[in-house]
Design an enzyme around this catalytic site. Structure first.
Site, PDB file in Angstrom:
ATOM      1  CG  HIS A  98      -1.484   1.478   1.929  1.00  0.00           C
ATOM      2  ND1 HIS A  98      -1.985   1.253   3.350  1.00  0.00           N
ATOM      3  CD2 HIS A  98      -2.485   1.614   1.126  1.00  0.00           C
ATOM      4  CE1 HIS A  98      -3.234   1.385   3.233  1.00  0.00           C
ATOM      5  NE2 HIS A  98      -3.693   1.633   2.193  1.00  0.00           N
ATOM      6  CD  GLU A 105      -2.362  -8.863  -8.689  1.00  0.00           C
ATOM      7  OE1 GLU A 105      -2.147  -9.958  -7.696  1.00  0.00           O
ATOM      8  OE2 GLU A 105      -2.168  -9.201  -9.886  1.00  0.00           O
ATOM      9  CB  SER A 134      -7.149  -4.589   5.421  1.00  0.00           C
ATOM     10  OG  SER A 134      -8.216  -3.587   5.554  1.00  0.00           O
TER      11      SER A 134
HETATM   12  P1  AMP Z   1      -7.098   1.990   0.520  1.00  0.00           P
HETATM   13  O1  AMP Z   1      -6.172   2.763   1.249  1.00  0.00           O
HETATM   14  O2  AMP Z   1      -7.482   0.711   1.267  1.00  0.00           O
HETATM   15  O3  AMP Z   1      -7.959   2.574  -0.507  1.00  0.00           O
HETATM   16  O4  AMP Z   1      -5.982   1.076  -0.458  1.00  0.00           O
HETATM   17  C1  AMP Z   1      -5.230   2.011  -1.466  1.00  0.00           C
HETATM   18  C2  AMP Z   1      -4.412   1.016  -2.578  1.00  0.00           C
HETATM   19  O5  AMP Z   1      -3.570   0.258  -1.710  1.00  0.00           O
HETATM   20  C3  AMP Z   1      -5.399   0.033  -3.148  1.00  0.00           C
HETATM   21  O6  AMP Z   1      -4.639   0.229  -4.365  1.00  0.00           O
HETATM   22  C4  AMP Z   1      -5.275  -1.127  -2.364  1.00  0.00           C
HETATM   23  O7  AMP Z   1      -5.747  -2.036  -3.338  1.00  0.00           O
HETATM   24  C5  AMP Z   1      -3.947  -1.279  -1.934  1.00  0.00           C
HETATM   25  N1  AMP Z   1      -3.905  -2.040  -0.993  1.00  0.00           N
HETATM   26  C6  AMP Z   1      -4.278  -2.006   0.314  1.00  0.00           C
HETATM   27  N2  AMP Z   1      -3.816  -3.169   1.206  1.00  0.00           N
HETATM   28  C7  AMP Z   1      -3.181  -3.862   0.161  1.00  0.00           C
HETATM   29  C8  AMP Z   1      -2.360  -4.994   0.400  1.00  0.00           C
HETATM   30  N3  AMP Z   1      -2.556  -5.780   1.401  1.00  0.00           N
HETATM   31  N4  AMP Z   1      -1.535  -5.363  -0.462  1.00  0.00           N
HETATM   32  C9  AMP Z   1      -1.420  -4.951  -1.584  1.00  0.00           C
HETATM   33  N5  AMP Z   1      -2.269  -3.735  -1.775  1.00  0.00           N
HETATM   34  C10 AMP Z   1      -2.931  -3.060  -1.001  1.00  0.00           C
END
Ligand code: AMP
Length: 282
Positions: free
Chosen positions: A37, A150, A187
């Protein structure tokens, strides 16, 4: 560092930023922030005058009540982490009611078929939920640029389609997948992996890398069957899907063409924790 929990308050802040003709970079998240993030946030800081990060676990994009309940919620830690990047970031962390006003239902969207592939097949209604929240957040924040990882490649393509179809004046910027040293894509769900799962989870990226190598010389079908075989032999990780798809249509490829760009997409269960990843193949 300012944290807003009410739509009206963040809208006021946005008004003041716009009055000064400053640009807004927006990073929507569901919290439990990690370096992945933060890599998006850093990019937003580089390219914009002001950065807003939203932290909202969107109930209508979950197809499993258990997954929603277990999703980590760590607002204080998230705020401290963002503070280490910049004290000027604005956080919008609304309640479900602030966003949905008692009507927590998804709108229905067509994304020209992108929504029926992969995650759309295995998580019913997921992209209606994503489309609903992101469109609503864009209406509130009115960003110039918005940053998506991505890591969720299908989501990134769908958001690009959403802004195109609805003429939303925002530039969507895709950011590379940020990984642990062992290759595991970062993640929020990784927090829930027990030591045994943590140990085996890097197998996912290792297999994706080998698949990429094989894709140079072998057919998409052969590579796909090979990946499926690798997981069939694995004692702990359970493959939900592996698909080689054209990045434009996200449809699984039958016959390779030199003029097209392909990615391998994977979803794997470690116990009840669902992990997704993807890799550029050519
Ligand atoms: P989330 O909190 O899982 O909904 O993620 C929020 C944003 O962060 C989304 O655009 C995800 O694709 C991005 N994101 C989550 N994990 C990663 C990662 N390991 N690398 C790059 N972007 C990420």
């Amino acid at each position: 560092m300012r944290i807003f929990s009410k739509k009206r308050e963040i809208q006021n802040a946005v008004k003041q930023i716009k009055a000064k003709q400053l640009s807004i970079g927006f990073v929507p998240t569901m919290g439990a922030l990690h370096e992945g993030h933060l890599s998006l946030v850093r990019q937003a800081i580089e390219n914009n005058d002001c950065v807003i990060v939203s932290i909202f676990v969107n109930p209508i994009q979950f197809d499993s009540a258990k997954d929603l309940k277990k999703y980590p919620r760590t607002l204080d830690r998230d705020a401290s982490l963002l503070k280490t990047v910049s004290k000027d970031i604005l956080i919008y962390a609304p309640s479900v009611n602030d966003i949905y006003n008692g009507n927590t239902v998804a709108e229905h969207y067509s994304f020209d078929g992108l929504e029926h592939e992969m995650e759309g097949k295995f998580r019913k209604g997921h992209f209606d939920g994503v489309g609903t929240i992101v469109k609503r957040l864009f209406e509130i924040i009115k960003p110039n640029n918005a940053y998506f990882g991505e890591k969720d490649f299908q989501q990134l393509m769908i958001i690009k389609k959403l802004v195109d179809k609805h003429n939303i004046p925002v530039k969507i910027i895709g950011c590379e997948i940020y990984r642990e040293a062992n290759g595991l894509a970062m993640s929020s769900r990784n927090e829930r992996l027990n030591p045994e799962y943590q140990n085996v989870a890097p197998f996912i990226f290792k297999t994706l890398n080998l698949a990429k190598e094989k894709f140079n010389t072998e057919s998409a079908k052969k590579v796909t069957d090979w990946v499926i075989g690798q997981f069939a032999e694995h004692d702990i990780l359970e493959l939900e899907y592996f698909i080689i798809a054209d990045v434009e249509t996200l449809r699984s490829v039958k016959r390779k063409s030199d003029s097209k760009t392909y990615r391998g997409f994977i979803a794997v269960y470690a116990g009840d924790i669902r992990l997704i990843d993807n890799i550029a193949l050519n």
